[in-house]
Each structure stands twice: as C-alpha cells, then as structure tokens.
Design an enzyme around this catalytic site. Structure first.
Site, short mmCIF file in Angstrom:
data_model
loop_
_atom_site.label_atom_id
_atom_site.label_comp_id
_atom_site.label_asym_id
_atom_site.label_seq_id
_atom_site.Cartn_x
_atom_site.Cartn_y
_atom_site.Cartn_z
N TRP A 103 0.82 -1.22 0.05
CA TRP A 103 0.01 -0.09 -0.09
C TRP A 103 0.97 1.38 0.08
O TRP A 103 0.51 2.38 -0.63
CB TRP A 103 -0.97 -0.06 1.26
CG TRP A 103 -1.92 -1.15 1.14
CD1 TRP A 103 -1.99 -1.94 1.87
CD2 TRP A 103 -2.88 -1.40 0.00
NE1 TRP A 103 -3.01 -3.15 1.63
CE2 TRP A 103 -3.39 -2.85 0.26
CE3 TRP A 103 -2.97 -0.95 -1.15
CZ2 TRP A 103 -4.45 -3.13 -0.42
CZ3 TRP A 103 -4.08 -1.55 -2.21
CH2 TRP A 103 -4.65 -2.66 -1.77
N ASP A 173 -1.97 6.57 6.19
CA ASP A 173 -3.11 5.70 5.71
C ASP A 173 -3.46 4.69 6.94
O ASP A 173 -2.49 3.98 7.37
CB ASP A 173 -2.44 5.06 4.39
CG ASP A 173 -3.39 3.98 4.10
OD1 ASP A 173 -4.71 3.57 4.77
OD2 ASP A 173 -3.16 3.19 3.05
N LYS A 197 -12.46 -2.07 6.39
CA LYS A 197 -11.82 -2.71 7.12
C LYS A 197 -12.21 -2.67 8.79
O LYS A 197 -12.62 -3.71 9.16
CB LYS A 197 -10.06 -2.62 7.07
CG LYS A 197 -9.63 -3.43 5.98
CD LYS A 197 -9.01 -2.46 5.08
CE LYS A 197 -8.38 -3.22 3.85
NZ LYS A 197 -7.77 -2.55 2.81
C1 LIG Z 1 -7.26 -2.18 1.62
C2 LIG Z 1 -6.12 -0.84 1.83
C3 LIG Z 1 -6.00 0.10 0.91
C4 LIG Z 1 -6.86 -0.13 -0.50
O1 LIG Z 1 -8.27 0.11 -0.21
P1 LIG Z 1 -9.11 0.51 -1.41
O2 LIG Z 1 -10.23 1.11 -0.61
O3 LIG Z 1 -9.60 -0.98 -1.75
O4 LIG Z 1 -8.57 1.53 -2.42
C5 LIG Z 1 -5.17 0.90 1.00
N1 LIG Z 1 -4.26 0.82 2.09
C6 LIG Z 1 -4.52 0.06 3.17
C7 LIG Z 1 -3.48 0.18 4.47
C8 LIG Z 1 -5.41 -0.99 3.09
O5 LIG Z 1 -5.42 -1.97 4.05
#
Ligand SMILES: *Cc1c(COP(=O)(O)O)cnc(C)c1O
Length: 361
Positions: A103, A173, A197
């Site tokens: 990521w 993030d 998540k």
């Molecule tokens: C799942 C995830 C993403 C991507 O998320 P999307 O909504 O599918 O674009 C980005 N960063 C982290 C840390 C993630 O776990």
C-alpha cells in the site's frame, strides 16, 4: 441470530451483527417513515441528519479537534494515493515516504507523478516483515510531509508508536487500524481510511484533514479531486455513498456503546496476544512479522510447507473459521481480527491451531 461463521477476511470484513440487523431493517423502512434508506435523497432532511450524526460520532470516538474537517469520499483508499500529493505537494516540492508494503509502494508510485519523492526507509528486502523504529530513517527538512501506513494489512506489521520527527506534517493511511487504538489526531495533517476494514462496508473513504491544509489545493486540479471542494460542500458536492456513510454511523454508535476506542484497544490487545501466543508456542507456526512490529489487526503466519498451509485453510474453513488464506503476494495464512471480530472466534482458532499442529506436526 442465524448461525454465523467466524470471518477472518482482511476486507471487506466482519461487521457487528446488530449493525447488520439495523441496516437490514432500515434499507426497507427507514425510521418507520415508509421509505427505504437507500431510496432517500442525499439532500433530504433525514439523510442530512444521518451524515451529520455519523460525522459527530467519528469526531467523538476519535477525539478529533475542531480545526479538522471530516470528509466522506469515494474512489477507495487508493484514490488518496494521488489526492494527497495532488492537493498537498506543490510543484517542484519534495515529500518523504516510508515504504512498508504494497500500500505504501502504490502510494509512492502515484506521488512520483506530482513531485520529488524521497523513500527514507524500505523493508522490501525483508519481505516487509517490519516497520522502522525511531531513528532508523531521517526526513529531509525540505520535505512537505512524511507519509506512512500505520498498519500493513498484508504483512501484519504495525507502527507501535508514530514517527516523532519534528516535522510539520504527518500523513497516514490508517485504513486497517483506524479506531483500533487511541490516536492523537492533532499530531497529523491528514489521516485517511477506506471504511471496509474497521469502519463499515466498502464504498466510502474517510479523510480527516487539518483545516489550514485545504488552502493548499491548487485551483487547476479537477474539481472532484480537490479536498477543498468536498470540504466547502460538506461532502455533498455530488451524490455521496449514502448507504456506506449510514453504516459507518451505525458502527460508530456500536463502538461508542461498547466503551469507545480505549475499550477496543484493550480487547484488541487480548485477542492479538492469544493468537501470537499460539504462534509462538510451537515451531510449527512462524509469524511473518518481527516481534517489535507485530500488528494487532492482521496476523500473518506460515506453516512448514505450502501444502500444509492449503490443508490448514481448507480444514479451518470447513469448521467455520473463514478467510484465513494469506495475501497472494506473501502466501501463508492471515487472521484479520478487527474491532468487530469476536474474542470467541480467536479462542476457536487457537484451539484449532493446537489440534492441527498435533495431527500434522
Ligand atoms: C485495503 C487497503 C487499501 C486499499 O483500499 P481500497 O479502498 O481498496 O482502495 C489501502 N491501504 C491500506 C492500508 C489497506 O489496507
């Protein structure tokens, strides 16, 4: 309650059962108004109240200071990989990134489209099995911001404490560990998280941005990609992802009623400890992450062979322990145990692991 399997999926992931029940009812008949939730205009009094309440609950649960905006955006967390540099990195400017997994790597790739990107740390050579400790990297003082991924969903690594650099702007993030532990939001310029998540269903990305940064959005970027647009319009510049926002609100209510982030942290610590103890108990299981970098949300581990891993996942699935297959990039197994994942499920997995090791070890 119907018989539910234990859902270890990394995302979209388990939601609290009362949230699913309430959403199922409201989809058909919202607040007994004779109209379904997903039929409501986003500008109706009823839906505006939903958005407002969801924002208030996020603010309350995270202790967000008043000089921060909370935005509900679309395009997934992945769209933030380019929106962050597009809005916050001026032409010819520099930013620093910590490369701790897929990521962050994707975010670095996008950021390079907008400016000079310095990767101050990378654990790629050790299969991203760790995050840096304080002092293992340095940030160029000419950088506009320092970007890191607080929890690396695939590898099961997590920053135990945040970078302490005397740097004006931290950007994180937090897609896979937001609301799992207390965070001092005032230390950050911007935090974002895809909801699917730890906050709700897929479809909405929550962005928490310090107000003064909104002035950095250049005038010559597409309107929809400017943080300022969404802030000026209360996330209603265009049709927002209504259902996802509503569900995040329900999850926020559930979280608050269950003791808030402090209580979540306590139970998350207990759940992770149970699982790591089971991994460390035998040589049969090996944790992917270095101990000092271990995640409380995603626990990645290996068995002696890929064949045994396949058998492990299949037998676990057969007894209602679902979603344990590791990410294709590192293989092995992974248990994602977000806020809504029940402690009993971890106990069941730990029992299953002991039995499986005894039979196959
Ligand atoms: C799942 C995830 C993403 C991507 O998320 P999307 O909504 O599918 O674009 C980005 N960063 C982290 C840390 C993630 O776990």
């Amino acid at each position: 309650m119907p018989e539910r399997i234990y859902n270890f999926s990394p995302g979209p992931s388990v939601l609290p059962y009362p949230v699913l029940q309430q959403a199922a009812k409201d989809i058909v008949n919202f607040n007994d108004k004779g109209i379904g939730l997903i039929e409501l205009s986003h500008r109706s009094k009823e839906f505006m109240a939903v958005t407002e309440e969801t924002e208030q609950l996020i603010r309350e649960n995270m202790g967000i200071p008043t000089n921060y905006k909370v935005l509900f955006l679309q395009g997934g967390a992945s769209s933030q990989f380019f929106m962050v540099p597009m809005n916050l990195l001026g032409p010819g400017k520099k930013a620093t990134y910590l490369n701790t997994g897929v990521w962050s790597k994707k975010a670095i790739k996008e950021a390079k489209l907008f400016g000079q990107i310095e990767v101050a740390y990378s654990s790629e050579e050790v299969k991203f099995n760790r995050v840096p400790q304080a002092g293992e990297y340095s940030v160029d003082p000419g950088s506009e911001y320092l970007y890191f991924v607080s929890n690396n969903t695939i590898y099961g690594t997590q920053f135990q404490s945040f970078p302490v650099d005397k740097h004006p702007l931290l950007i994180s993030d937090m897609s896979s560990d937001i609301l799992s532990r207390p965070v001092d939001v005032s230390r950050f310029g911007l935090i974002f998280a895809g909801a699917q998540k730890n906050m709700g269903p897929a479809g909405v990305t929550v962005v928490i941005i310090r107000e003064d940064l909104l002035e950095r959005s250049p005038a010559n970027i597409p309107t929809m990609l400017s943080y300022k647009t969404h802030s000026d319009n209360g996330s209603m510049f265009n049709t927002p992802p209504c259902f996802a926002i509503y569900c995040v609100g329900l999850v926020m209510k559930w979280l608050k009623e269950n003791g808030g982030v402090a209580a979540m942290e306590k139970i998350n610590n207990e759940k992770a400890e149970l699982l790591y103890k089971a991994i460390d108990a035998t040589d049969f299981y090996r944790g992917h992450a270095e101990k000092a970098s271990r995640s409380k949300m995603n626990i990645s581990f290996n068995l002696p062979t890929p064949e045994l891993e396949k058998q492990f996942v299949a037998e676990a699935t057969a007894v209602g322990l679902d979603g344990l297959k590791g990410h294709r990039s590192i293989g092995g197994c992974r248990a994602s145990i977000y806020n809504a994942f029940p402690r009993e499920g971890v106990v069941r997995l730990v029992e299953f692991m002991a039995e499986f090791a005894k039979k196959n070890g």
